[in-house]
Motif scaffolding. Structure first.
Motif, PDB file in Angstrom:
ATOM      1  N   GLY A 152       4.574 -13.318  -1.045  1.00  8.17           N
ATOM      2  CA  GLY A 152       5.968 -13.187  -0.638  1.00  8.17           C
ATOM      3  C   GLY A 152       6.083 -13.335   0.870  1.00  8.17           C
ATOM      4  O   GLY A 152       5.708 -12.427   1.614  1.00  8.17           O
ATOM      5  N   VAL A 153       6.597 -14.443   1.327  1.00  7.70           N
ATOM      6  CA  VAL A 153       6.586 -14.775   2.752  1.00  7.70           C
ATOM      7  C   VAL A 153       7.392 -13.783   3.587  1.00  7.70           C
ATOM      8  O   VAL A 153       7.112 -13.599   4.775  1.00  7.70           O
ATOM      9  N   HIS A 154       8.366 -13.094   2.983  1.00  8.44           N
ATOM     10  CA  HIS A 154       9.186 -12.138   3.722  1.00  8.44           C
ATOM     11  C   HIS A 154       8.817 -10.682   3.425  1.00  8.44           C
ATOM     12  O   HIS A 154       9.566  -9.772   3.780  1.00  8.44           O
ATOM     13  N   PHE A 155       7.681 -10.424   2.819  1.00  6.08           N
ATOM     14  CA  PHE A 155       7.346  -9.108   2.277  1.00  6.08           C
ATOM     15  C   PHE A 155       6.727  -8.131   3.283  1.00  6.08           C
ATOM     16  O   PHE A 155       5.764  -7.444   2.957  1.00  6.08           O
ATOM     17  N   ALA A 156       7.262  -7.995   4.479  1.00  5.74           N
ATOM     18  CA  ALA A 156       6.684  -7.063   5.444  1.00  5.74           C
ATOM     19  C   ALA A 156       5.157  -7.261   5.463  1.00  5.74           C
ATOM     20  O   ALA A 156       4.680  -8.384   5.300  1.00  5.74           O
ATOM     21  N   ASP A 157       4.378  -6.181   5.657  1.00 10.15           N
ATOM     22  CA  ASP A 157       2.924  -6.344   5.757  1.00 10.15           C
ATOM     23  C   ASP A 157       2.245  -6.171   4.401  1.00 10.15           C
ATOM     24  O   ASP A 157       1.191  -5.552   4.279  1.00 10.15           O
ATOM     25  N   VAL A 158       2.879  -6.720   3.374  1.00  9.19           N
ATOM     26  CA  VAL A 158       2.316  -6.688   2.013  1.00  9.19           C
ATOM     27  C   VAL A 158       2.517  -8.063   1.360  1.00  9.19           C
ATOM     28  O   VAL A 158       2.899  -8.169   0.195  1.00  9.19           O
ATOM     29  N   VAL A 159       2.232  -9.118   2.120  1.00  9.79           N
ATOM     30  CA  VAL A 159       2.570 -10.470   1.663  1.00  9.79           C
ATOM     31  C   VAL A 159       1.778 -10.917   0.443  1.00  9.79           C
ATOM     32  O   VAL A 159       2.294 -11.671  -0.395  1.00  9.79           O
ATOM     33  N   PHE A 160       0.517 -10.487   0.315  1.00 14.44           N
ATOM     34  CA  PHE A 160      -0.289 -10.804  -0.860  1.00 14.44           C
ATOM     35  C   PHE A 160      -0.335  -9.577  -1.769  1.00 14.44           C
ATOM     36  O   PHE A 160      -0.587  -8.460  -1.311  1.00 14.44           O
ATOM     37  N   GLY A 161      -0.114  -9.786  -3.068  1.00 17.66           N
ATOM     38  CA  GLY A 161      -0.157  -8.633  -3.959  1.00 17.66           C
ATOM     39  C   GLY A 161      -0.177  -9.006  -5.422  1.00 17.66           C
ATOM     40  O   GLY A 161      -0.140 -10.186  -5.812  1.00 17.66           O
ATOM     41  N   HIS A 162      -0.253  -7.967  -6.251  1.00 18.66           N
ATOM     42  CA  HIS A 162      -0.180  -8.066  -7.702  1.00 18.66           C
ATOM     43  C   HIS A 162       1.044  -7.291  -8.177  1.00 18.66           C
ATOM     44  O   HIS A 162       1.534  -6.406  -7.482  1.00 18.66           O
ATOM     45  N   VAL A 163       1.484  -7.569  -9.370  1.00 19.72           N
ATOM     46  CA  VAL A 163       2.468  -6.725 -10.032  1.00 19.72           C
ATOM     47  C   VAL A 163       1.738  -5.863 -11.059  1.00 19.72           C
ATOM     48  O   VAL A 163       0.945  -6.369 -11.850  1.00 19.72           O
ATOM     49  N   ARG A 164       2.002  -4.574 -11.012  1.00 20.67           N
ATOM     50  CA  ARG A 164       1.399  -3.628 -11.945  1.00 20.67           C
ATOM     51  C   ARG A 164       2.491  -2.810 -12.624  1.00 20.67           C
ATOM     52  O   ARG A 164       3.476  -2.452 -11.982  1.00 20.67           O
ATOM     53  N   GLN A 165       2.301  -2.515 -13.880  1.00 20.76           N
ATOM     54  CA  GLN A 165       3.239  -1.659 -14.608  1.00 20.76           C
ATOM     55  C   GLN A 165       2.932  -0.210 -14.272  1.00 20.76           C
ATOM     56  O   GLN A 165       1.844   0.287 -14.547  1.00 20.76           O
ATOM     57  N   GLU A 166       3.881   0.465 -13.652  1.00 16.93           N
ATOM     58  CA  GLU A 166       3.684   1.853 -13.246  1.00 16.93           C
ATOM     59  C   GLU A 166       4.966   2.634 -13.507  1.00 16.93           C
ATOM     60  O   GLU A 166       6.058   2.174 -13.157  1.00 16.93           O
ATOM     61  N   GLY A 167       4.834   3.833 -14.104  1.00 14.50           N
ATOM     62  CA  GLY A 167       6.007   4.663 -14.330  1.00 14.50           C
ATOM     63  C   GLY A 167       6.999   3.981 -15.250  1.00 14.50           C
ATOM     64  O   GLY A 167       6.676   3.589 -16.370  1.00 14.50           O
ATOM     65  N   ASP A 168       8.204   3.792 -14.742  1.00 12.11           N
ATOM     66  CA  ASP A 168       9.275   3.235 -15.566  1.00 12.11           C
ATOM     67  C   ASP A 168       9.370   1.716 -15.512  1.00 12.11           C
ATOM     68  O   ASP A 168      10.215   1.115 -16.165  1.00 12.11           O
TER      69      ASP A 168
END
Length: 304
Positions: free
Chosen positions: A279-295
């Motif tokens: 995510g080019v605009h994602f603050a300092d978390v540009v590289f990541g995964h999606v995880r199912q957490e909580g709701d």
């Protein structure tokens, strides 16, 4: 009991560290996909008014998620490009905002500035002359950036040896840019444009995926290597908070309903094994995964 307390303390430390990253723009970050190296190349940052950017949110939403907001109540976003290196070859996806700044008294953008892209390319051991092509996700000014500005101290383009790769649909509707007063930018791009189509391989292991919604011909780039894939999804998602709420479209989206529909599918795809998002605009978390957490789903950054 002691082990449990220690585990809780470590989890709290991780949460605090991640919250800090959500409130600062990204620096250089790199990951490897087999023989391919991908690096976020910072150009600057943007401060956004959260209620203006995501008009379906409320004051209560942001009061419940203070981790996303800086001390002045703004969302912090990164502005830059993605360098893709394979052997001696180099591709750049998007070109930042360029050597300029803008402050908006109203609207989603409070302040945005660029100018650091070339310096950060050098930090990564590359010069603009190494870039064989600049592939654009779409034709907004915070992605065109240096492609429309001459090199400092001269009148030649910064990426003098590069083709400009733009989806056919996006380039066909460049009149929309001209109607917004971007005639000069269109003229600067035109001599170097090479249009690309859905599914086309534009660089080793890099394929175009046309995903209209944010703009009429918005493109994503899927990069594969080493048994993994990375989806550079451009402005299909502006903030990690949209991962948990894909129905929240941006004020910048050309077709909010179409974008929301695509974003829901994208979030599910980013949760698949071996899949990384950029995510080019994602603050300092540009590289990541999606995880199912909580709701629901959540963005979890890579420690790259």
């Amino acid at each position: 009991m002691a082990d449990g307390l220690m585990t809780d303390a470590l989890a709290a430390d991780v949460t605090v560290a991640q919250d800090v990253r959500l409130r600062r723009p990204a620096g250089i970050r790199s990951i490897r996909l087999g023989d391919t190296k991908v690096s976020y190349v910072p150009d600057g940052d943007v401060r956004l008014r959260p209620l203006r950017l995501l008009p379906d949110t409320t004051d209560e939403v942001w009061a419940a998620h203070p981790e996303y907001l800086d001390a002045t109540g703004h969302l912090v976003g990164s502005v830059g490009g993605l360098l893709v290196e394979h052997g001696d070859r180099a591709l750049l996806i998007d070109a930042g905002f360029g050597p300029q700044e803008h402050r908006g008294p109203d609207g989603p953008i409070s302040a945005i500035h660029g100018g650091a892209l070339a310096q950060n390319l050098a930090e990564l051991g590359r010069s603009p002359q190494d870039i064989e092509a600049v592939a654009f996700t779409h034709l907004h000014s915070d992605h065109l950036g240096w492609a429309c500005h001459p090199a400092p101290g001269g009148d030649r383009p910064v990426f003098a040896h590069a083709d400009y790769l733009i989806s056919e649909q996006e380039w066909e509707r460049r009149d929309l840019l001209e109607a917004q007063g971007m005639t000069e930018q269109v003229a600067a791009l035109a001599p170097r444009v090479r249009t690309v189509t859905d599914g086309q391989e534009v660089f080793p292991g890099v394929h175009v995926r046309i995903t209209p919604g944010h703009t009429v011909g918005h493109a994503e780039y899927v990069i594969t290597g080493g048994g993994r894939r990375l989806i550079a999804f451009g402005d299909a998602v502006h903030s990690p908070i949209q991962i948990d709420h894909p129905e929240w479209s941006s004020a910048f989206d050309h077709d909010p309903a179409l974008t929301a529909d695509h974003r829901s599918r994208l979030v599910a795809e980013l949760a698949e094994p071996g899949t990384i998002g950029f995510g080019v605009h994602f603050a300092d978390v540009v590289f990541g995964h999606v995880r199912q957490e909580g709701d629901g789903p959540a963005w979890r950054p890579l420690d790259a």
